[in-house]
Design an enzyme around this catalytic site. Structure first.
Site: not given
Lengths: 366, 260, 66
Positions: B97, B158, B184-185, B206-207
């Site tokens: 990635k 994040g 993301a997000g 992830n986050t």
């Protein structure tokens, strides 16, 4: 990769049974979507969409105003010559038709240009028949250089060229191409183009793409409605426009909807396209391609053209004449009979009265 | 129904990719992976801290999963390429990635460097998944240079703000021939479902999982949300009447002239 | 001799192999990746390659990441 490959995919598509099987629910689902796909476009061209025409019109109007504003671009055709080597059954310039053949001298081009420019128009469409002998590329190029003195945008509607030749013309100052496939059905195409280089279906089909690759700024396509089943022809026209738009993101793609008109010769349209049919095609196209330009020419009568305005039209011809030397004293027979003979001033007034801004000059090539 | 995601020559059943960053400890990762059903897991490469040796995160990832090392830390294409080669040499497989971030305030990716790194690594035989800002032209360029997918951000890393870039992502989904993986997000399962309903090929989370009160349960929720969103996308939208018919009809003239 | 490890200058015994260096640091070989002067060194080679003056060593590992 060519649009022909796309058409091939639809070669065995069961149009008749598909169209017969479209339901009101299908239409409603299509109309609820923000972005339409090919199937949706086909649904809107079916008979079952007719009860929804008013809803389609409202949506099409809203989309057109959002994307184009209340603005109509005006232009006019200028026939440079009507020499033609092709034998197309449906055209007044057919080589076998006994009409006066004429080609404008540069002096006459200048006079025509002056006459037209005085009406305020700045966008012009120049036309010829197909004769590389009488109206070779060099002649057209020379005319373009003359016309550049009077007009900000010059489009061509001539015989199909190679990519290199389109490049030559764009370098000379041409920024738009209009080229109608006439009919997308290859069998009918072959039948009505009796003789001449225009018989080459594939060369013509790929021409708009060649123009895009030659960095032509605007490309306008269409089918001559009446030559074949209008639902299929309108469908393929839309697909062709979508193909070009998706592949050449920086080219302005637009569509014309010419309906067969009375002309010199004996050809009568086999497939009738009623006013309602034309409205349906226009609306379906607008909903399928919100950002494509749509032109209605003076083949259509004045009152009808005016009614089409809010449905998705973005360009109109004005003060048109399809004869060579039409703005001079000695003109030839026209390519087709014009149904809307209003002058530029009259069209301007009509547009203003209906809340539209007539646009004479859209851009200026540096 | 066969609905596998085809990327880099692999057929994946799960359209939820997960990251291993920000977890309170590595130990919980195997349970999270199991609950999520994910088959593609990302991780990063960092310099060893000699004073405080920590576990290799790879020990906590099921051997059946595809490892997707990211090039986080790279500030330009050259650094990203270097990290990718290190990861491959270390036995991570050839998926990578690309994450090139020069902006420390928002952590927005540098599309230009990303395109450059992609071009180099594709030629070296990597399966490249570039993390990018959802720009159509950049996506087309990535397609040209051989990326296996595009991974546009939904919102800055994040932030958990969901699909702030939804209109741009929608355009990518419509116009790109590559699988679009929203990365993301994504902060809530409903946002993951939304991305899938729009037609995204997959999402990377992830986050939202790592920092949840109960990461395992959250991973399970995301798993279900991604499946629900995908199913909804495949079955097509229902008819919702959004239009109202205005007072002045536009096609009335057709009837006046006798329906010609 | 002086070598640079993860960006920091260090003193190291001459003709130390990479494997010996890592063992000295108390690192388990399976958990790290080694890059010497910009090139990744395969684990099989660690025992054979000897460090020289001014060598730049990067000792890396896999960590959690998104």
């Amino acid at each position: 990769m060519s649009f022909a490959d796309k058409l091939l995919k639809y070669q065995d598509f069961p149009f008749a049974s598909y169209l017969a099987g479209v339901t009101g629910a299908d239409i409603e689902r299509t109309l609820a979507k923000e972005y339409l796909v090919e199937r949706d476009f086909l649904n809107l061209l079916s008979e079952q969409a007719v009860p929804y025409l008013e809803i389609m019109a409202q949506k099409a109007h809203q989309l057109t105003v959002q994307n184009f504003g209340r603005v109509i671009l005006l232009y006019t055709p200028l026939y440079l010559a009507n020499y033609c080597v092709n034998q197309c059954a449906y055209c007044g310039f057919n080589v076998t038709n006994k009409i006066t053949r004429k080609k404008l001298t540069l002096e006459e081009v200048e006079k025509e240009a002056l006459a037209i420019a005085q009406t305020g128009l700045r966008h012009i469409l120049i036309l010829t028949g197909e004769s590389r002998f009488q109206t070779p590329l060099s002649y057209i190029e020379t005319c373009v250089r003359v016309l550049k003195k009077y007009f900000d945008s010059i489009s061509i509607e001539i015989y199909p060229l190679t990519e290199e030749e389109y490049g030559q013309l764009t370098a000379a100052g041409v920024d738009g191409l209009t080229l109608y496939q006439e009919v997308y059905d290859p069998v009918t195409y072959d039948a009505i183009h009796l003789a001449g280089p225009k018989k080459d279906y594939r060369f013509r089909l790929d021409a708009p793409e060649r123009a895009c690759r030659a960095r032509m700024r605007a490309v306008n396509i269409g089918a001559l409605l009446g030559l074949q089943d209008w639902r299929k022809e309108a469908f393929f026209t839309g697909l062709h426009a979508a193909y070009l738009q998706d592949k050449y993101l920086d080219t302005e793609i637009s569509v014309s909807l010419p309906r067969l008109r009375p002309h010199v010769g004996n050809f009568a349209p086999c497939f009738v396209v009623s006013d309602r049919d034309l409205v349906q095609i226009l609306l379906a196209l607008r909903l399928f391609l919100p950002r494509a330009g749509i032109t209605i020419s003076t083949r259509e009568r004045a009152e009808f053209r005016d009614n089409l305005l809010p449905l998705g039209v973005t360009k109109m011809s004005a003060g048109s004449c399809t004869a060579v030397g039409g703005h001079l004293e000695e003109a030839t027979e026209g390519q087709f009979v014009i149904a809307d003979e209003r002058s530029v001033r009259e069209i301007h007034a009509m547009l203003v009265s209906r809340g539209y801004q007539p646009l004479y000059k859209d851009w200026h090539q540096l | 129904m066969e609905d596998k995601l085809l990327i880099g020559g692999q057929e994946l059943e799960s359209r939820l990719f997960i990251g291993t960053g920000k977890f309170s400890s590595h130990e919980i990762i195997p349970k999270v992976i199991a609950a999520s059903g994910s088959q593609v897991i990302t991780m990063a490469i960092r310099r060893v801290n000699f004073f405080n040796e920590q576990d290799n995160v790879l020990n906590y990832i099921d051997k059946k999963c595809i490892l997707l090392p990211n090039t986080s830390g790279a500030r330009n294409a050259e650094e990203a390429v270097r990290i990718a080669r290190i990861a491959r040499e270390a036995g991570c497989g050839n998926w990578v990635k690309i994450e090139v971030i020069t902006d420390n305030k928002y952590l927005l990716p540098d599309n230009y460097e990303t395109i450059r790194a992609t071009e180099i690594l594709v030629k070296e035989g990597f399966v490249v998944l570039p993390y990018m800002s959802p720009d159509l032209m950049a996506a087309k360029r990535l397609e040209e240079v051989g990326a296996a997918a595009v991974m546009p951000l939904g919102a800055p890393i994040g932030t958990n703000r969901g699909l702030m870039t939804r209109e741009l992502i929608r355009i990518l989904i419509a116009e790109s021939k590559l699988p679009v993986i929203v990365d993301a997000g994504i902060g809530r399962p409903s946002q993951a479902a939304e991305a899938m309903e729009m037609g995204a090929a997959a999402v990377l989370v992830n986050t939202a999982i790592a920092t949840a009160q109960d990461p395992v349960q959250t991973a399970r929720a995301f798993c279900l949300a991604v499946r629900a969103g995908r199913m909804a996308f495949l079955s097509g939208p229902g008819a919702v009447q959004e239009y109202a018919v205005a007072s002045s009809p536009l096609t009335g003239f057709l009837h006046k002239q006798g329906g010609e | 001799m002086q070598i640079r490890v993860n960006g920091n200058l260090e003193e190291a015994a001459p003709a130390l192999s990479i494997k010996e260096y890592l063992t000295e640091k108390g690192l388990r070989p399976e958990s790290v990746v080694v890059e010497l002067n910009g090139q990744v060194v395969k684990r099989e080679e660690w025992g054979k390659i000897l460090l020289k003056e001014n060598d730049e060593l990067e000792v890396l590992r896999f960590v959690g990441g998104g």
